[in-house]
Design an enzyme around this catalytic site. Structure first.
Site, PDB file in Angstrom:
ATOM      1  N   LYS A  99       0.805  -1.226   0.000  1.00 23.66           N
ATOM      2  CA  LYS A  99       0.000   0.000   0.000  1.00 23.66           C
ATOM      3  C   LYS A  99       0.835   1.271   0.000  1.00 23.66           C
ATOM      4  O   LYS A  99       0.496   2.227  -0.669  1.00 23.66           O
ATOM      5  CB  LYS A  99      -0.896   0.076   1.255  1.00 23.66           C
ATOM      6  CG  LYS A  99      -1.851  -1.028   1.453  1.00 23.66           C
ATOM      7  CD  LYS A  99      -2.695  -0.775   2.694  1.00 23.66           C
ATOM      8  CE  LYS A  99      -1.887  -0.497   3.953  1.00 23.66           C
ATOM      9  NZ  LYS A  99      -1.072  -1.595   4.461  1.00 23.66           N
ATOM     10  N   ARG A 146       1.343  -9.098  13.440  1.00 23.50           N
ATOM     11  CA  ARG A 146       0.824  -7.886  12.774  1.00 23.50           C
ATOM     12  C   ARG A 146      -0.365  -8.210  11.880  1.00 23.50           C
ATOM     13  O   ARG A 146      -1.311  -7.436  11.783  1.00 23.50           O
ATOM     14  CB  ARG A 146       1.943  -7.202  11.980  1.00 23.50           C
ATOM     15  CG  ARG A 146       2.976  -6.543  12.895  1.00 23.50           C
ATOM     16  CD  ARG A 146       4.144  -6.002  12.106  1.00 23.50           C
ATOM     17  NE  ARG A 146       3.738  -4.962  11.166  1.00 23.50           N
ATOM     18  CZ  ARG A 146       4.465  -4.592  10.112  1.00 23.50           C
ATOM     19  NH1 ARG A 146       5.604  -5.189   9.864  1.00 23.50           N
ATOM     20  NH2 ARG A 146       4.035  -3.643   9.324  1.00 23.50           N
ATOM     21  N   ARG A 168      -7.260   2.981  11.003  1.00 25.78           N
ATOM     22  CA  ARG A 168      -6.800   1.659  11.362  1.00 25.78           C
ATOM     23  C   ARG A 168      -7.762   0.977  12.325  1.00 25.78           C
ATOM     24  O   ARG A 168      -7.678  -0.224  12.560  1.00 25.78           O
ATOM     25  CB  ARG A 168      -5.452   1.827  12.049  1.00 25.78           C
ATOM     26  CG  ARG A 168      -4.601   0.622  11.956  1.00 25.78           C
ATOM     27  CD  ARG A 168      -3.176   1.036  12.222  1.00 25.78           C
ATOM     28  NE  ARG A 168      -2.346  -0.127  12.402  1.00 25.78           N
ATOM     29  CZ  ARG A 168      -1.043  -0.055  12.629  1.00 25.78           C
ATOM     30  NH1 ARG A 168      -0.463   1.124  12.718  1.00 25.78           N
ATOM     31  NH2 ARG A 168      -0.342  -1.141  12.788  1.00 25.78           N
ATOM     32  N   ARG A 206      15.775  -7.889   9.351  1.00 17.50           N
ATOM     33  CA  ARG A 206      15.350  -7.004  10.440  1.00 17.50           C
ATOM     34  C   ARG A 206      14.454  -7.759  11.414  1.00 17.50           C
ATOM     35  O   ARG A 206      13.715  -8.656  11.004  1.00 17.50           O
ATOM     36  CB  ARG A 206      14.558  -5.817   9.869  1.00 17.50           C
ATOM     37  CG  ARG A 206      15.428  -4.848   9.113  1.00 17.50           C
ATOM     38  CD  ARG A 206      14.692  -3.556   8.897  1.00 17.50           C
ATOM     39  NE  ARG A 206      13.432  -3.780   8.210  1.00 17.50           N
ATOM     40  CZ  ARG A 206      12.852  -2.884   7.422  1.00 17.50           C
ATOM     41  NH1 ARG A 206      13.407  -1.718   7.246  1.00 17.50           N
ATOM     42  NH2 ARG A 206      11.716  -3.147   6.842  1.00 17.50           N
ATOM     43  N   ARG A 213      12.908 -10.369   2.915  1.00 17.18           N
ATOM     44  CA  ARG A 213      13.578  -9.073   2.883  1.00 17.18           C
ATOM     45  C   ARG A 213      14.933  -9.122   3.598  1.00 17.18           C
ATOM     46  O   ARG A 213      15.040  -9.683   4.679  1.00 17.18           O
ATOM     47  CB  ARG A 213      12.673  -8.045   3.570  1.00 17.18           C
ATOM     48  CG  ARG A 213      13.075  -6.637   3.346  1.00 17.18           C
ATOM     49  CD  ARG A 213      11.896  -5.744   3.257  1.00 17.18           C
ATOM     50  NE  ARG A 213      11.123  -5.712   4.504  1.00 17.18           N
ATOM     51  CZ  ARG A 213      10.012  -4.999   4.636  1.00 17.18           C
ATOM     52  NH1 ARG A 213       9.549  -4.289   3.639  1.00 17.18           N
ATOM     53  NH2 ARG A 213       9.364  -5.004   5.775  1.00 17.18           N
TER      54      ARG A 213
END
Ligand code: ZN
Length: 218
Positions: free
Chosen positions: A16, A173, A91, A162, A129
């Site tokens: 997004k 999440r 949110r 990370r 990632r």
């Protein structure tokens, strides 16, 4: 072009933020990321920034009232006159109601985009990632691998994962998104807003085309 309010909803990892920036540029309206706003605030070094840093450090959400006030202030800026793209807000149901009240009386429409992607795709994207430990360049072992595995193309420094990109953190999440933000979409639907589903597993260009076409329509 007057596009009104474009609201991008979707789980973390759905792309997004990147889409909001690209589409904002293309249509000449600001892309407003509440995540970026909060990071800027936290870096400000004043009491408000200290408070934001403490909350985010614990992994908690910024209270609705505070977030609503920040967004309301941002939307009053002159660059929002022709519309804007909102990323990361609302949110929660409370934030959705507040936004609806802020936009009441404005003639421009509200278009809600529901970025949909399978949980397993998000996990694959995000656990793939890798970040350069020296220059911060970002790679993805699935989508954008470095030329030499485990090393940065620019400086050869080792790549690291990370903490935020660990699978258990991502699952938490995603669960939080389903719990808090999924009801926002239901609420917009109940209040008669148009909801546009976006298949976020497609290419960036295909997604941008679809969203721009919808936003450019009267
Ligand atoms: Zn590097």
């Amino acid at each position: 072009m007057k596009i009104g309010a474009a609201i991008f909803l979707g789980p973390p990892g759905a792309g997004k933020g990147t889409q909001a920036r690209g589409i904002g540029l293309r249509l000449g309206v600001p892309a407003i990321s509440t995540g970026d706003m909060m990071r800027a605030l936290a870096a400000a070094g004043n009491p408000e920034g200290d408070r934001a840093r403490t909350i985010m450090g614990k992994g908690d959400l910024i209270p609705d009232e505070w977030m609503n006030a920040l967004v309301q202030e941002r939307l009053k800026q002159p660059d929002c006159g022709d519309g804007f793209v909102l990323d990361g807000y609302p949110r929660t149901r409370g934030q959705a109601e507040a936004l609806d009240a802020m936009l009441a009386g404005s003639s421009a429409g509200i278009k809600v985009f529901d970025f949909r992607i399978q949980c397993e795709d998000v996990i694959r994207r995000m656990t793939g990632r890798r970040v350069c430990s020296s220059c911060g360049a970002i790679y993805n072992i699935y989508g954008k691998p470095p030329r030499q595995a485990g090393h940065c193309d620019r400086d050869g420094a080792p790549l690291a994962t990370r903490d935020d990109d660990r699978e258990e953190v991502i699952r938490e999440r995603l669960a939080s998104y389903e719990r808090l933000t999924r009801p926002v979409i239901d609420w917009f639907r109940q209040t008669g807003r148009e909801i546009y589903e976006v298949d976020a597993s497609r290419s960036m260009e295909e997604i941008a085309e679809q969203v721009c076409r919808i936003l450019s329509a009267p």
